[in-house]
Design an enzyme around this catalytic site. Structure first.
Site, mmCIF file in Angstrom:
data_model
loop_
_atom_site.group_PDB
_atom_site.id
_atom_site.type_symbol
_atom_site.label_atom_id
_atom_site.label_comp_id
_atom_site.label_asym_id
_atom_site.label_seq_id
_atom_site.Cartn_x
_atom_site.Cartn_y
_atom_site.Cartn_z
ATOM 1 N N ASP A 1 60.758 17.316 96.361
ATOM 2 C CA ASP A 1 61.044 16.319 97.588
ATOM 3 C C ASP A 1 62.725 16.379 97.657
ATOM 4 O O ASP A 1 63.296 16.469 96.718
ATOM 5 C CB ASP A 1 60.870 14.684 97.164
ATOM 6 C CG ASP A 1 59.254 14.267 97.260
ATOM 7 O OD1 ASP A 1 58.954 14.513 98.441
ATOM 8 O OD2 ASP A 1 58.792 13.901 96.319
ATOM 9 N N ASP B 1 52.402 15.982 102.273
ATOM 10 C CA ASP B 1 52.958 14.559 101.721
ATOM 11 C C ASP B 1 53.117 13.674 102.883
ATOM 12 O O ASP B 1 53.425 12.447 102.633
ATOM 13 C CB ASP B 1 54.052 14.810 100.806
ATOM 14 C CG ASP B 1 53.999 13.601 99.801
ATOM 15 O OD1 ASP B 1 52.736 12.733 99.745
ATOM 16 O OD2 ASP B 1 54.985 13.320 99.185
ATOM 17 N N HIS C 1 60.172 13.916 104.383
ATOM 18 C CA HIS C 1 59.399 12.599 104.390
ATOM 19 C C HIS C 1 59.525 11.286 103.586
ATOM 20 O O HIS C 1 58.689 10.378 103.715
ATOM 21 C CB HIS C 1 57.682 13.153 104.102
ATOM 22 C CG HIS C 1 57.402 13.885 103.061
ATOM 23 N ND1 HIS C 1 57.924 15.254 102.840
ATOM 24 C CD2 HIS C 1 57.372 13.364 101.907
ATOM 25 C CE1 HIS C 1 57.566 15.436 101.555
ATOM 26 N NE2 HIS C 1 57.254 14.399 100.904
#
Length: 995
Positions: free
Chosen positions: A38, A151, A411
């Site tokens: 991430d 995701d 995201h």
């Protein structure tokens, strides 16, 4: 393990029953190693780079080099680029090039980040893909062809369309409604051909694979432990999560894996099983990972006849090629999306549509500033002379903001689903990038020609730049410290302006100026205070409006309204205000000659608080404890009536005896020109809100209630690209949250006679909870005692005040259909104002000439005009040869190659005139920039020549077997003429002649 020790395991497998027997000898498992990294969530990018990211790339490259059968897919280019530029040794770089040549390392998706699909704008999705793809192509000559959107919290129908336009052959998603996924598993419907655009249909379809219920993680098969924050162990000693694969543990692993594979195989139509191997922050010790999986894979392949499965490491390309080779006709999915996303009953992920509202606003404004800076810099560089600007420095400023805007599309970025330290990182990167581009634009403004003869020094010059490719008539608002002011153009002619007390700052004044600016052009305005001491002054002062005060009114519950109405109007609308309530009562619209009842108020949903076992609202979820209740007790109102605009100010107080208001609505109606130039300005009611600070565990909405008979049907957009029809879904426990949708840019409700359109400058959650109602969630403040929240400080306990903006359009469908798209763009890309001091007589030298405007037809939008600064050759063969020879190290940015992207704003059949194909001559349209010498049509992100792009053709159940391409199947582009069809996005390299 000997033959006799094998028998107990074989007996256990037999007990798995018919499901295992069904796939006996048939299943081929494609193990796809990956690490989900991430770009900001629980840790900042800087922390991740310090703790584990370099170890992932270093150890993966080393592990792949040691084992020829091994594979790996890499996703997020921000991390890879940081490693490549700052950590990778020359040896590692050479190994990466070799692995790419052998197709054992694969870049998938290829964007800077794995972008969110609900609250991002498609402009920014394209940007982050373009930045990542440009880096990969320039550095390695490769072009990703498969996505990995595993995701994001729900899946938009816009993303598959964009990926098809970029030349992709396969698309992977995961997070869709839990109950829908379960149904798709049992009907073998997890794979389909998605036609995400109703207008483009089969021309931009893409094969889509939904990961099954196990998603992208492979629990039970991770052998390298977890990275330790905030510092990596000096000795790299990570305690493993799972026991190593050995003779003693082999039965355990084989049984679990075969059981898992056979369950999955039953959910798909072919015997090829995609088995994602990895999870969050994995493969930082890749040698340990591969060593264990090698042993397990060898054992299973040795016993394939008994187990019925075989295994191999694979890239996504290898998996999709195997599926593509099967003789299967696939189901077709139309333009419907997979939003909202629910992970379980009463767990609907619609809160993040509004979480961190301030960041959402900043991200969109940064994108708008970048858009303006790109075209202004392009115009400047293509002009005859640029005296003061270092082009390399300028490109660096643009690049930093491109990366910052791309980064926040992650995201767990623009979604607001991150810890506060990560929010601060996004804010720092965005504000720093914006400051750089603002400095660049200021430098260009200093070099723009201005001739002004003033009687005395003092005041400011405002250069107002219109970044859109059509003439814009609008009102710009400036803050000044003096109440008496004159505004003239650079020729000294007075300009219609209005000055009034600031609605928020008591010591300041709002100066409103009417401006009309052609496409990609600027106007200069001279703003000076008027000195009262000079009685003979001939300066034309900005007009001063009159203000009517309406006293505080308590919220009424008796329903007695509409008896004492006050009209506020312009040429298109009359807004009726109720003096007895200080609320809006109704709106009369000129073209339809219809009055629609309409009221607005703030309401609050309350969330469950403090219970560890409860499902409660958080950064992700919206789980209200009942219906919304009024968030105010009293309201005060002012009406400001002026020559240029009228403004309605409504101040809402949480308690009647509060000294300060908590909420406010500022509504503006402009009195612009009565011709076509003022059409968009006249047909909108501009609203700005003040919301906060909120009480804890409150989620505040603005609800607009109308007399429209909408039947609980709402229309909301997918990423600003296309609209989705949302019918109300009834659920015994979850109807409120389940009927919230993302509004990236617009939403509307309608009946047979009128349509009410909402346009937003940022993302919000939007819903219709009653007939004729539309509500927008504006702000949230939440805290709970859930272990997850407390462990990571993943809180949304923000005490900020937010000031979102909505524009309202009301009228018959034919009118609002023609105005919605362009009005939304005028809100998104408002003129940029650049100031500089005015010192007496100003007569600049022969700087850049006053350039001709760039004007597109009303159905087309200039989606980007940019000098990317890429160094690669447009000819793919030449570029690969340059890479082989190492010439890329000496290449320079090409400042005469411009990236141009055009977007047709309308759906096929949406509007009688504006939905038609548009043919234009690019050489003629762009003559205001310079002389066009060559036009190349490219894929969406610029890396493919469309004439060499041939996407895979997938057989479908409806009989289509269409060779996908990045555009309508037309003859190759010859010359500067191009035809743009409804909803097409066409990308070009435009080469301009040297001046």
């Amino acid at each position: 393990m000997g033959p006799h020790s094998w028998l107990p395991l074989f007996m256990q497998l037999a007990l798995l029953g018919p499901q295992w027997a069904l796939h006996f000898y048939k299943v081929k498992v494609f193990v796809v190693p990956h690490s989900h990294m991430d770009v900001g969530w629980l840790h900042t990018v800087q922390e991740s780079m310090q703790v584990y990211v370099p170890d992932v790339y270093n150890s993966v490259v080393e592990a792949l080099t040691r084992g020829k059968r091994r594979r790996f897919i890499a996703v997020e280019q921000e991390y890879f680029r940081l490693w490549w530029d700052g950590f990778a040794s020359a040896k590692r770089k050479q190994q990466v090039r070799q692995l790419l040549a052998e197709q054992r390392l694969e870049f998938v998706l290829g964007g800077q980040v794995m972008h969110d699909e609900a609250v991002t704008h498609f402009d920014d999705q394209i940007l982050q893909l373009t930045e990542g793809h440009g880096f990969l192509y320039e550095t390695f000559g490769i072009r990703p062809q498969f996505s990995w959107q595993v995701d994001p919290f729900g899946a938009s129908a816009t993303t598959p369309t964009l990926l098809a336009l970029a030349g992709f052959n396969g698309h992977i998603i995961s997070r869709i409604d839990y109950d829908l996924k379960d149904t798709m598993q049992h009907t073998q419907g997890l794979q389909f051909v998605w036609r995400g655009s109703r207008s483009l249909e089969a021309r931009q379809e893409i094969f889509t694979h939904v990961l099954d219920q196990y998603s992208y993680c492979s629990d039970g098969f991770m052998w390298n432990g977890s990275p330790r924050f905030p510092d990596r162990p000096f000795d790299m000693d990570y305690s493993a999560v799972e026991m190593p694969v050995s003779q003693d543990s082999m039965n355990h692993y084989v049984l679990n894996l075969v059981d898992n594979v056979n369950k999955r195989a039953a959910w798909f139509r072919t015997q090829h099983v995609l088995w994602p191997w990895g999870c969050d922050r994995q493969f930082f010790n890749a040698s340990q990972q591969f060593a264990n999986m090698d042993r397990l894979m060898d054992h299973i392949n040795k016993h394939t006849p008994e187990l019925g499965i075989s295994m191999q490491y694979a890239t996504l390309a290898e998996y999709f090629q195997a599926v593509f080779a099967q003789d299967v006709s696939w189901q077709v999915r139309d333009h419907r999306d997979f939003l909202p996303y629910s992970s379980a009953p009463e767990q609907t992920w619609t809160g993040f549509y509004t979480s961190q509202s301030g960041l959402k606003r900043l991200a969109r404004r940064a994108s708008a500033l970048l858009y303006a800076g790109e075209s202004l810099f392009t115009r400047y560089m293509l002009s005859a002379a640029h005296r003061f600007l270092d082009p390399a420095w300028a490109l660096t400023q643009l690049q930093q903001l491109r990366w910052a805007v791309s980064e926040v599309q992650h995201h767990d970025g623009i979604t607001g689903t991150h810890i506060l330290a990560v929010r601060d990182m996004f804010v720092e990167h965005l504000t720093t990038g914006m400051a750089g581009v603002r400095k660049l634009m200021d430098s260009i403004a200093q070099d723009m020609p201005l001739t002004h003869s003033g009687p005395e020094p003092g005041g400011h010059v405002a250069m107002v730049y219109n970044p859109l490719a059509w003439t814009v008539t609008t009102v710009i608002t400036l803050t000044v410290s003096f109440p008496e002011v004159s505004v003239t153009d650079e020729s000294g002619r007075p300009v219609l302006a209005q000055v009034q007390d600031s609605k928020e700052t008591p010591s300041a004044y709002d100066l409103h100026v009417l401006t009309t600016i052609p496409g990609l052009s600027y106007q200069h305005y001279i703003i000076k205070p008027i000195r009262k001491a000079r009685e003979d002054s001939q300066e034309a002062a900005a007009t001063v409006p009159s203000t009517i005060q309406f006293g505080l009114k308590l919220r009424r519950q008796d329903g007695q309204v509409g008896r004492n109405l006050v009209p506020v109007k312009n040429s298109c609308y009359t807004v009726f205000l109720d003096k007895d309530t200080n609320l809006m009562h109704s709106i009369w619209e000129r073209q339809s000659n219809r009055t629609v009842r309409m009221s607005q108020e703030f309401l609050a949903y309350r969330s469950v608080y403090g219970y560890e076992e409860a499902v409660t609202s958080d950064n992700y979820l919206f789980t209200p404890n009942g219906t919304a209740e009024p968030a105010w007790a009293a309201v005060r109102m002012e009406v400001v009536e002026g020559q240029l605009l009228s403004e309605i100010r409504q101040y809402f107080y949480r308690q009647a005896n509060d000294s300060d208001h908590t909420y406010a609505i500022y509504s503006r109606l402009a009195h612009g020109p009565q011709d076509s130039a003022g059409e968009l300005l006249c047909h909108r009611i501009e609203q700005e809100y003040r919301v906060g600070p909120l009480e804890l565990n409150h989620e505040v909405v603005l609800r607009t209630s109308t007399s429209l008979n909408t039947g609980l049907v709402l229309y909301s957009d997918n990423n600003g690209y296309q609209m989705q029809r949302r019918t109300y879904r009834h659920d015994r426990n979850n109807s409120v949250s389940l009927n919230y949708y993302p509004m990236a840019q617009s939403a509307f409700i309608q009946d047979g006679g009128s349509r009410l359109v909402l346009l937003s400058e940022q993302a919000h959650g939007v819903s219709s909870q009653g007939n004729g109602q539309v509500e927008v969630m504006l702000h949230r403040r939440l805290w709970n005692k859930l272990e997850w929240t407390l462990q990571y400080n993943l809180t949304h306990d923000v005490t900020s005040v937010v000031r979102p903006v909505l524009w309202l359009l009301l009228g018959p469908r034919t009118l609002t259909t023609g105005l919605r798209q362009r009005s939304g763009l005028e809100l998104q890309h408002r003129p940029v104002v650049l100031f500089r001091e005015l010192g007496g007589t100003v007569q600049n030298g022969p700087g850049p000439r006053k350039q001709e405007p760039v004007t597109l037809p009303p159905s087309l939008h200039l989606q980007i005009l940019s000098i990317p600064g890429w160094k690669y050759s447009s000819n793919h063969t030449v570029h690969l040869k340059n890479l082989q020879k190492g010439h890329y190290r000496r290449a320079k940015a090409d400042f005469r190659r411009v990236l141009l992207r055009l977007h047709h704003l309308y759906e096929a059949g949406e509007h009688q005139a504006l939905s038609r194909p548009v043919t234009l001559n690019l050489q003629s349209v762009l003559r205001g920039l310079g002389s066009v010498v060559a036009v190349e049509e490219r894929s969406l992100t610029g890396t493919w020549d469309v004439n060499s792009l041939h996407r895979w053709s997938w057989k479908t159940e409806d009989g289509h077997h269409h060779r996908g391409s990045s555009r309508r199947p037309l003859p190759p582009l010859r010359g500067p003429n191009v035809t743009i069809h409804p909803k097409e996005i066409r990308t070009f390299f435009i080469h301009f002649q040297e001046q």
